[in-house]
Structures are given as C-alpha cells and as structure tokens.
Scaffold this motif. Structure first.
Motif, PDB file in Angstrom:
ATOM      1  N   GLN A   1     -67.449 -69.542  45.569  1.00 35.66           N
ATOM      2  CA  GLN A   1     -67.668 -68.565  46.630  1.00 35.66           C
ATOM      3  C   GLN A   1     -68.814 -68.958  47.564  1.00 35.66           C
ATOM      4  OE1 GLN A   1     -67.285 -64.324  45.859  1.00 35.66           O
ATOM      5  NE2 GLN A   1     -66.752 -64.735  43.730  1.00 35.66           N
ATOM      6  N   CYS A   2     -69.777 -69.719  47.050  1.00 38.29           N
ATOM      7  CA  CYS A   2     -70.968 -70.059  47.838  1.00 38.29           C
ATOM      8  C   CYS A   2     -70.905 -71.426  48.504  1.00 38.29           C
ATOM      9  CB  CYS A   2     -72.212 -70.023  46.943  1.00 38.29           C
ATOM     10  SG  CYS A   2     -72.621 -68.399  46.289  1.00 38.29           S
ATOM     11  N   LEU A   3     -69.986 -72.283  48.078  1.00 46.15           N
ATOM     12  CA  LEU A   3     -69.981 -73.680  48.504  1.00 46.15           C
ATOM     13  C   LEU A   3     -69.215 -73.872  49.814  1.00 46.15           C
ATOM     14  CD1 LEU A   3     -70.811 -76.567  47.528  1.00 46.15           C
ATOM     15  CD2 LEU A   3     -68.484 -76.758  46.612  1.00 46.15           C
ATOM     16  N   ASP A   4     -69.820 -74.607  50.726  1.00 50.04           N
ATOM     17  CA  ASP A   4     -69.134 -75.028  51.950  1.00 50.04           C
ATOM     18  C   ASP A   4     -68.337 -76.281  51.602  1.00 50.04           C
ATOM     19  OD1 ASP A   4     -68.260 -75.889  54.399  1.00 50.04           O
ATOM     20  OD2 ASP A   4     -70.215 -75.817  55.379  1.00 50.04           O
ATOM     21  N   ARG A   5     -67.068 -76.091  51.241  1.00 50.00           N
ATOM     22  CA  ARG A   5     -66.256 -77.203  50.760  1.00 50.00           C
ATOM     23  C   ARG A   5     -65.883 -78.183  51.877  1.00 50.00           C
ATOM     24  NH1 ARG A   5     -64.880 -72.651  48.507  1.00 50.00           N
ATOM     25  NH2 ARG A   5     -63.144 -72.244  49.924  1.00 50.00           N
ATOM     26  N   ASP A   6     -65.957 -77.744  53.123  1.00 51.77           N
ATOM     27  CA  ASP A   6     -65.622 -78.626  54.237  1.00 51.77           C
ATOM     28  C   ASP A   6     -66.754 -79.581  54.585  1.00 51.77           C
ATOM     29  OD1 ASP A   6     -63.105 -77.466  54.537  1.00 51.77           O
ATOM     30  OD2 ASP A   6     -63.881 -75.890  55.864  1.00 51.77           O
ATOM     31  N   ARG A   7     -67.984 -79.209  54.240  1.00 48.74           N
ATOM     32  CA  ARG A   7     -69.139 -80.054  54.567  1.00 48.74           C
ATOM     33  C   ARG A   7     -70.030 -80.220  53.330  1.00 48.74           C
ATOM     34  NH1 ARG A   7     -70.466 -80.336  60.000  1.00 48.74           N
ATOM     35  NH2 ARG A   7     -71.978 -81.877  59.297  1.00 48.74           N
TER      36      ARG A   7
ATOM     37  N   VAL B   1     -76.000 -72.206  45.160  1.00 48.61           N
ATOM     38  CA  VAL B   1     -75.827 -73.456  45.898  1.00 48.61           C
ATOM     39  C   VAL B   1     -76.969 -73.565  46.893  1.00 48.61           C
ATOM     40  CG1 VAL B   1     -74.376 -74.786  47.474  1.00 48.61           C
ATOM     41  CG2 VAL B   1     -73.325 -73.412  45.651  1.00 48.61           C
ATOM     42  N   GLU B   2     -77.704 -74.681  46.828  1.00 49.34           N
ATOM     43  CA  GLU B   2     -78.805 -74.917  47.761  1.00 49.34           C
ATOM     44  C   GLU B   2     -78.363 -75.909  48.821  1.00 49.34           C
ATOM     45  OE1 GLU B   2     -83.555 -75.863  47.573  1.00 49.34           O
ATOM     46  OE2 GLU B   2     -82.237 -77.071  46.303  1.00 49.34           O
ATOM     47  N   TYR B   3     -78.694 -75.617  50.068  1.00 47.67           N
ATOM     48  CA  TYR B   3     -78.331 -76.481  51.183  1.00 47.67           C
ATOM     49  C   TYR B   3     -79.538 -77.277  51.658  1.00 47.67           C
ATOM     50  CZ  TYR B   3     -73.794 -74.310  51.152  1.00 47.67           C
ATOM     51  OH  TYR B   3     -72.543 -73.905  50.758  1.00 47.67           O
TER      52      TYR B   3
ATOM     53  N   LEU C   1     -77.686 -69.975  48.477  1.00 47.42           N
ATOM     54  CA  LEU C   1     -76.707 -68.903  48.422  1.00 47.42           C
ATOM     55  C   LEU C   1     -76.383 -68.625  46.966  1.00 47.42           C
ATOM     56  CD1 LEU C   1     -74.210 -69.817  51.289  1.00 47.42           C
ATOM     57  CD2 LEU C   1     -76.389 -68.584  51.411  1.00 47.42           C
ATOM     58  N   ALA C   2     -76.445 -67.358  46.583  1.00 44.96           N
ATOM     59  CA  ALA C   2     -76.187 -66.955  45.204  1.00 44.96           C
ATOM     60  C   ALA C   2     -75.082 -65.917  45.183  1.00 44.96           C
ATOM     61  CB  ALA C   2     -77.447 -66.377  44.566  1.00 44.96           C
ATOM     62  N   GLN C   3     -74.219 -65.998  44.175  1.00 44.48           N
ATOM     63  CA  GLN C   3     -73.245 -64.938  43.946  1.00 44.48           C
ATOM     64  C   GLN C   3     -73.809 -64.047  42.852  1.00 44.48           C
ATOM     65  OE1 GLN C   3     -70.931 -64.418  41.130  1.00 44.48           O
ATOM     66  NE2 GLN C   3     -70.012 -62.666  42.148  1.00 44.48           N
ATOM     67  N   ILE C   4     -73.955 -62.771  43.151  1.00 42.73           N
ATOM     68  CA  ILE C   4     -74.580 -61.810  42.248  1.00 42.73           C
ATOM     69  C   ILE C   4     -73.578 -60.718  41.924  1.00 42.73           C
ATOM     70  CG2 ILE C   4     -76.541 -60.252  41.914  1.00 42.73           C
ATOM     71  CD1 ILE C   4     -78.013 -61.772  44.095  1.00 42.73           C
ATOM     72  N   GLY C   5     -73.497 -60.346  40.658  1.00 44.98           N
ATOM     73  CA  GLY C   5     -72.564 -59.287  40.296  1.00 44.98           C
ATOM     74  C   GLY C   5     -72.697 -58.901  38.838  1.00 44.98           C
TER      75      GLY C   5
END
Length: 385
Positions: free
Chosen positions: A155-161, A247-249, A255-259
C-alpha cells in the motif's frame, strides 16, 4: 460479481476471508473451497456460501464430506490432485492459505490460470520464489500479499519508481518473549509460545512469531515481492503492532500503513483491490493506543533473524531448506519433543548438513523440501528436552 476460491478455507486466514465475503453476498460468488481434513468446517462454509465445489485434501475424508453436503448443489472431490484442479478452475480471485509446502502446487496452478492470487502462506515465495514469480510473469496473474506487513508495504510502495525508495522497514511485535532472558526461554512451553500478545493466529505461525522465524521468513518474502535489494530491508520491533510496515523514500519521507491487529483488514484490501471495502473491524483508537515504541531486534536472543538473512543472501536452495527444517522443528516443539531454543539450533544444523543445488523446477523444490525435512527429523531425534 467477483468469483472467489479459498485454498485452506477452514484455517484462520480462510475463516477471516469467509467472514468478509459472507457480509457482501452480492459482490462475491464462491467457486471453490478446500480444506485438509476439517469436513465439518468445510461443509458448513460451503452451505453458507453456496460454493460450487468443496474439496478435502485428505481423500479418506471424502465420504464424510459427500454425506455432509448431500442434497446441496455443491460438488465434492477429494485428494491433492482435486485441490490443484480447484485452484486451476479460473476464479477471478484466489486465496492461497494452505499451510506448508502442500500449498505450492495449488498456488502455482492458480497462478497459471491467471487472475488475482493472494499469498497468505509463506512457502511459495520462500521456498519457490523464482518459480512463482516466473509463472506469474508468464500468465499475467496478479500477486497480492495478505500478510499484514507485506500488504502494508504494497500500500505504501511506489512500484512505478522503486529507485525513489531508500529502505523498507518490516515491523514485528517481538512476540511473547521479547523481554525474556535466554535462560528463561529454555523453559518455554507450547502453551506460552502460542499465546501471541497482539494477534490471533494458528499454532505454527504463533510459534514462528515467538522465535521470530516469522519475521525472518517475511524478510525473504519481501525481497522476492518488492523491487528493493535485501540490504535495504530492515526489521524493527514495534510492540503495539499498530504500524504494520513502513517505506522510506530518498527525500526522508516515511509512509506507514497503520491499522488494527486484525487479518481481515489486509485480506479486505486484497479482496476489493484496486477498490476498498467495509470491514467489521473496530477502528484503531489512537488515543487509547497512546504511544508507539520501536527497538532493534536482539539477534542473540532471536538467532532466527540471522539464519533467515543468511539464507536469503546465499540463495539457491537455502531458503527452502530453512523453511522445511523450521516446520519440522516447530512441529516437534508443539509435540514437546524439543525445547523452544532447540528450534533455531535444529534449523541451523540442517543448513550446515545439507547442501543441494538450487532448485529450478517445482519438483526440485519439493525434493529439497523432503530431504531437508528428513535431515531435520534426524536432528530432532538427537534432542533431549
């Protein structure tokens, strides 16, 4: 309406999946359900959902399943080949939740049929990662992760870049013994090991969480799933299990997914993807949570993390050997034939004793798995509890 097949419908992941699809009967239609030997659970699920097919892997249970579903429109079948056939039936969405290497052939069959295949069991990517990914590339199947950690990364990863990603951080609770001394851990019982502080899971995965093999296996999975080198995948202890991964850029943003700590959340994400759907899970109460703590994992207390990273770096057959030996050691621990600390020792010695060539076919993977289990089984016999 999306057609759904659940491989391993009576386990914890399977029942969570059923709970979600039964809440939206106009959105999902069940093509097939499978189970190992839980006839009562499988038949009840088939009746509730109107499944077109119910399959029991243990063929000896087929007469009981046939009797349990007599008078319903659900077809029944039995045996491992029938499970593979159910997986290959071409459902739009298939949940792969069969524990152990018994799930490899069905998952590969589902991938070959195309569609969306959700990976909840670790063996496909740990033991046969290159084979699984190559099969998905050939068929055009979409692979989605159901593990909370990998789903969070997805959910957090920019898979295109992916070149923008600096690192991936896998979080783990540390299990029930994160503060125990090494000496205290020698006396751990199966009952203590399966009592996870944050999650409700099956016995095998609960023990893996307690040893942190679960997190090490997730490291191997993440390296297969995401276009980030394994050196840039880290593990951090996060006691509250509220942040499921980060995921750190390159610009320093994380970006963190929290739930909530409920498997229905990541499963729902995969069920509806690329859309979203409602779940019955209570929202995470941040005020009640109050704080979030982080710590580096203790590699001395939890050697599983070292063994898993070494297996990942070595490649070839090493991850498959590690996974098979761990399954044997955990089973022996649950049967009180080995001690808690002996689990990692059995895995390490199996890796030292067995050095096959890297497998390039599924049959070769299964042969490595079988031999590794035999080697680990011999080591179990030498253990004194």
């Amino acid at each position: 309406m999306r057609t759904v097949t659940i491989l391993g419908a009576t386990g914890s992941v399977g029942t969570s999946t059923l709970d979600l699809i039964e809440r939206e009967p106009d959105r999902f239609r069940v093509t097939a359900l499978t189970a190992q030997s839980d006839v009562a659970g499988l038949a009840a699920a088939a009746r509730r959902t109107g499944a077109a097919l119910a399959v029991v892997s243990d063929a000896r249970c087929l007469p009981a399943l046939r009797e349990a579903l007599a008078g319903t429109p659900t077809e029944v079948a039995g045996g491992p080949d029938a499970v593979v056939a159910a997986a290959a039936s071409g459902a739009d969405w298939t949940m792969g939740a069969i524990v152990g290497c018994a799930g490899l052939r069905p998952v590969l069959a589902a991938i070959a049929a195309g569609g969306t295949v959700v990976l909840a069991n670790k063996e496909p990517l740990v033991s046969a990662g290159e084979i699984i990914l190559a099969a998905a590339a050939r068929s055009g199947a979409t692979l989605l992760p159901a593990d909370s950690e990998h789903n969070a990364i997805f959910q957090c990863l920019d898979r295109d870049r992916p070149e923008r990603v600096r690192r991936i951080v896998l979080t783990g609770s540390g299990g029930p013994f994160r503060d125990w001394s090494h000496d205290a851990m020698r006396a751990v019982t199966p009952e203590q090991a399966v009592a996870h502080p944050n999650w409700s899971m099956g016995a095998k995965i609960s023990v893996d969480s307690a040893t942190m093999f679960n997190k090490g296996l997730e490291l191997i999975e993440a390296a297969r799933l995401f276009p980030v080198s394994h050196e840039r995948i880290e593990i951090v202890i996060h006691r509250q299990s509220a942040i499921h991964s980060l995921v750190e850029y390159v610009d320093g943003s994380m970006l963190a997914q929290i739930g909530p700590s409920d498997m229905r959340v990541p499963i729902a994400h995969t069920l509806a993807w690329p859309d979203r759907m409602e779940t019955p899970v209570p929202p995470l109460d941040l005020v009640a949570l109050g704080r979030m703590d982080f710590a580096a994992p203790d590699l001395e207390r939890f050697p599983a993390l070292r063994l898993c990273r070494q297996a990942l770096e070595a490649g070839g057959a090493r991850p498959a050997i590690l996974n098979a030996a761990n399954e044997i050691a955990v089973a022996a621990f649950l049967e009180r034939r080995v001690g808690f600390l002996q689990i990692a020792a059995i895995v390490e010695e199996t890796l030292q004793r067995y050095h096959p060539a890297g497998p390039d076919t599924l049959d070769a993977v299964l042969a490595v798995d079988a031999e590794a289990r035999a080697v680990a089984g011999e080591r179990v016999k030498d253990c004194v509890v």
